[in-house]
Design a protein around this motif. Sequence first.
Motif, PDB file in Angstrom:
ATOM      1  N   GLU A  91       0.815  -1.205   0.000  1.00 23.00           N
ATOM      2  CA  GLU A  91       0.000   0.000   0.000  1.00 23.00           C
ATOM      3  C   GLU A  91       0.854   1.262   0.000  1.00 23.00           C
ATOM      4  O   GLU A  91       0.563   2.224  -0.688  1.00 23.00           O
ATOM      5  N   SER A  92       1.962   1.252   0.764  1.00 28.65           N
ATOM      6  CA  SER A  92       2.782   2.450   0.856  1.00 28.65           C
ATOM      7  C   SER A  92       3.355   2.845  -0.498  1.00 28.65           C
ATOM      8  O   SER A  92       3.751   3.986  -0.695  1.00 28.65           O
ATOM      9  N   GLY A  93       3.385   1.879  -1.432  1.00 27.45           N
ATOM     10  CA  GLY A  93       3.937   2.160  -2.753  1.00 27.45           C
ATOM     11  C   GLY A  93       2.942   2.790  -3.698  1.00 27.45           C
ATOM     12  O   GLY A  93       3.348   3.342  -4.715  1.00 27.45           O
ATOM     13  N   PHE A  94       1.626   2.700  -3.394  1.00 28.60           N
ATOM     14  CA  PHE A  94       0.675   3.254  -4.363  1.00 28.60           C
ATOM     15  C   PHE A  94      -0.098   4.455  -3.835  1.00 28.60           C
ATOM     16  O   PHE A  94      -0.819   5.089  -4.596  1.00 28.60           O
ATOM     17  N   PHE A  95       0.057   4.795  -2.553  1.00 28.66           N
ATOM     18  CA  PHE A  95      -0.603   5.991  -2.034  1.00 28.66           C
ATOM     19  C   PHE A  95       0.397   6.829  -1.262  1.00 28.66           C
ATOM     20  O   PHE A  95       1.103   6.323  -0.387  1.00 28.66           O
ATOM     21  N   CYS A  96       0.449   8.117  -1.596  1.00 30.16           N
ATOM     22  CA  CYS A  96       1.336   9.048  -0.905  1.00 30.16           C
ATOM     23  C   CYS A  96       0.495   9.977  -0.039  1.00 30.16           C
ATOM     24  O   CYS A  96      -0.217  10.840  -0.573  1.00 30.16           O
ATOM     25  N   PRO A  97       0.528   9.828   1.286  1.00 38.09           N
ATOM     26  CA  PRO A  97      -0.307  10.661   2.161  1.00 38.09           C
ATOM     27  C   PRO A  97      -0.033  12.159   2.026  1.00 38.09           C
ATOM     28  O   PRO A  97      -0.934  12.977   2.178  1.00 38.09           O
ATOM     29  N   SER A  98       1.197  12.520   1.730  1.00 41.65           N
ATOM     30  CA  SER A  98       1.526  13.945   1.680  1.00 41.65           C
ATOM     31  C   SER A  98       0.945  14.651   0.449  1.00 41.65           C
ATOM     32  O   SER A  98       0.631  15.837   0.498  1.00 41.65           O
ATOM     33  N   TYR A 140      -2.632   8.583  -5.708  1.00 38.70           N
ATOM     34  CA  TYR A 140      -2.578   7.127  -5.844  1.00 38.70           C
ATOM     35  C   TYR A 140      -1.871   6.795  -7.162  1.00 38.70           C
ATOM     36  O   TYR A 140      -2.176   7.385  -8.208  1.00 38.70           O
ATOM     37  N   ASN A 141      -0.951   5.850  -7.124  1.00 37.35           N
ATOM     38  CA  ASN A 141      -0.330   5.330  -8.326  1.00 37.35           C
ATOM     39  C   ASN A 141      -0.811   3.910  -8.553  1.00 37.35           C
ATOM     40  O   ASN A 141      -1.475   3.307  -7.700  1.00 37.35           O
ATOM     41  N   GLU A 152      -2.105   8.168 -12.690  1.00 44.49           N
ATOM     42  CA  GLU A 152      -2.238   8.559 -11.293  1.00 44.49           C
ATOM     43  C   GLU A 152      -3.687   8.926 -11.007  1.00 44.49           C
ATOM     44  O   GLU A 152      -4.434   9.256 -11.927  1.00 44.49           O
ATOM     45  N   ALA A 153      -4.047   8.890  -9.727  1.00 47.18           N
ATOM     46  CA  ALA A 153      -5.416   9.259  -9.347  1.00 47.18           C
ATOM     47  C   ALA A 153      -5.412  10.014  -8.033  1.00 47.18           C
ATOM     48  O   ALA A 153      -4.478   9.921  -7.230  1.00 47.18           O
ATOM     49  N   LYS A 154      -6.475  10.768  -7.837  1.00 43.02           N
ATOM     50  CA  LYS A 154      -6.790  11.363  -6.548  1.00 43.02           C
ATOM     51  C   LYS A 154      -8.258  11.098  -6.266  1.00 43.02           C
ATOM     52  O   LYS A 154      -9.072  11.000  -7.191  1.00 43.02           O
ATOM     53  N   ILE A 155      -8.585  10.989  -4.986  1.00 37.98           N
ATOM     54  CA  ILE A 155      -9.978  11.008  -4.544  1.00 37.98           C
ATOM     55  C   ILE A 155     -10.132  12.275  -3.726  1.00 37.98           C
ATOM     56  O   ILE A 155      -9.443  12.460  -2.721  1.00 37.98           O
ATOM     57  N   PRO A 211      -7.729   9.883   1.812  1.00 34.09           N
ATOM     58  CA  PRO A 211      -6.968   8.633   1.919  1.00 34.09           C
ATOM     59  C   PRO A 211      -7.823   7.436   1.507  1.00 34.09           C
ATOM     60  O   PRO A 211      -9.010   7.594   1.182  1.00 34.09           O
ATOM     61  N   PRO A 212      -7.253   6.221   1.531  1.00 34.83           N
ATOM     62  CA  PRO A 212      -8.010   5.022   1.158  1.00 34.83           C
ATOM     63  C   PRO A 212      -9.316   4.877   1.945  1.00 34.83           C
ATOM     64  O   PRO A 212      -9.418   5.285   3.108  1.00 34.83           O
ATOM     65  N   ASN A 213     -10.314   4.327   1.246  1.00 31.27           N
ATOM     66  CA  ASN A 213     -11.628   3.980   1.806  1.00 31.27           C
ATOM     67  C   ASN A 213     -12.538   5.178   2.088  1.00 31.27           C
ATOM     68  O   ASN A 213     -13.614   5.010   2.663  1.00 31.27           O
ATOM     69  N   GLU A 214     -12.153   6.371   1.661  1.00 31.66           N
ATOM     70  CA  GLU A 214     -13.037   7.528   1.807  1.00 31.66           C
ATOM     71  C   GLU A 214     -13.589   7.921   0.436  1.00 31.66           C
ATOM     72  O   GLU A 214     -12.880   7.919  -0.562  1.00 31.66           O
ATOM     73  N   HIS A 215     -14.876   8.285   0.417  1.00 32.20           N
ATOM     74  CA  HIS A 215     -15.576   8.566  -0.829  1.00 32.20           C
ATOM     75  C   HIS A 215     -15.353   9.994  -1.299  1.00 32.20           C
ATOM     76  O   HIS A 215     -15.449  10.936  -0.505  1.00 32.20           O
ATOM     77  N   GLY A 216     -15.088  10.149  -2.588  1.00 29.15           N
ATOM     78  CA  GLY A 216     -14.942  11.473  -3.180  1.00 29.15           C
ATOM     79  C   GLY A 216     -14.899  11.361  -4.696  1.00 29.15           C
ATOM     80  O   GLY A 216     -15.029  10.274  -5.262  1.00 29.15           O
TER      81      GLY A 216
END
Length: 542
Positions: free
Chosen positions: A11-18, A22-23, A362-365, A375-380
């Motif tokens: 997971e740490s490889g496909f989402f960057c919290p900062s 998402y990759n 790449e993606a963003k929610i 972050p993961p599991n939140e709807h947007g």
Amino acid sequence: MEDSSLIRREESGFFCPSTGIYNSSWSSSLPPTPSLSLPEFLLSHLATSSPSKPAFIDAATGAGLTYADLRALAAAAASALAALGVCGGDVVLVVSPNSLHFPALALAVMSLGAILSTANFLLTRPEIQSQVQDSNPALIITTADLAPKLDGLIPRPLTLIEQFLASLSIDQTAPVEFPGVSPADPAALMYSSGTTGKSKGVVISHGNLVAMANVLRHVWGREEVHACVVPLFHMFGFSVFVCGAVAAGATVVVLHRYALEELLMAVEEHRVTLLPAAPPMVVQLARSCGVARGYDLRSLKEVICSGAPLGRDHMERFADAYPGIALSQCYGLTETSGPITVCHGLKDRFQISIGRLIPTVEAKIVDVSTRKALPPNEHGELLVRGPPVMQGYLKNQEATSLAIDEEGWLHTGDLCYIDREGLVYVVDRIKELIKYKAYQVAPAELEEVLSTHPEILDVAVTQYPDEVAGEIPMACIVRKAGSKIKGGDIISFMENKVAPYKKIRKVLFVESIPRSPSGKILRRHLKARVMQHQKPGISARL
């Protein structure tokens, strides 16, 4: 079908919290995208590695084109189009059902630096005329059957496919030339309603399509046999069967139209392994499993569903009916040049998710109200960015700016979330489009037509759930004072004004349309009102 070059990361490889980005949760070992035009990428070396292998087979007649034939036909067609005066920058409109020769014609147009445009052959003449006025094609290529609907739309005579093909002088040794066509040049102009409003011309570059083809050839390999039942004039069909399949050196069995038993026969006869399909096809397959038992479908490994939402109950019914066939989903837009999520490599019987982001995307929610990255599991809202994303809308900078922000993010208008495994889920649509049997229907277009009726005071069109079609267009009508107009009158009024898939199929009479102070229709409120009516108004037959 697992490809060792497409391996999940942590997971740490496909989402960057900062950054909130998402990759792809696959490895990035995909070969670099070549800096070529689409025809050069497909025809110069990839498609000639197995020249005697069938590229396309006509399911009805058994006629076929090998990869050598495809190359030679594209070269001959390009030469003939050049003789007709087609040159770089010209728009060439192709209006045709699926056919064995559609891919070669498309590649011929693009190899000249001209721009391929397509139209749904089910559209009415006024609808196609509107598209013609917007795109200003130099040439229209169509079939003899469709000619009466298209004749006279441009000053030049129509080019009829049957006559054009018969006139070609095909030389298997003739080179395909690519006169100064660069990856940044426009390759295709396909029409989509985008996130809002009327149909708009989506400008797709050669680089966009090569990026898509480069990914898909690694997702669906050369040993596959595809059944083509979705339309090639649509970006889903074009990207999968022309870009991806040809890049992979796969074989495509082309059906002129979808018919259940013709499809089953084609799967059996040609040992089809992959079936990209629209949701209504999956629903019918599940309901017709008794018919399917009369055919040998053991070669079919996977059905890949796209174009509209597919309910879980339909997935479960399909999985029970065909335990040996995986059912997956993919997601894409005309604006993304094809599918940007796929379920490749996932092992369950069916997939509720639309899969993982393809490499390079790449993606963003983002929160719908605050636009904050989630972050993961939140709807947007799902935002995407990468090489397959369109150049913009033709002659419509305002719509382009609304769709693609200053950082290059395409705003899809879809409410989604991404889980901790990197799987993407569609929750609902923010945008206004109705998806009828995988076709896009813009409410604004139908509202404009309905507003011309002398007895309608106000109108709004919304989607209404339907088990077979996914969604159907439904009109909410405010009658003028004293009017006695009925639902059947509304349906009859629209009968010949729009394409069959755009027809109003339910009518609900209301006292008012919910609107904002600026006059914008509050579609969420409208939808909530519609859902209160279990049997609203009158229903037209599907």
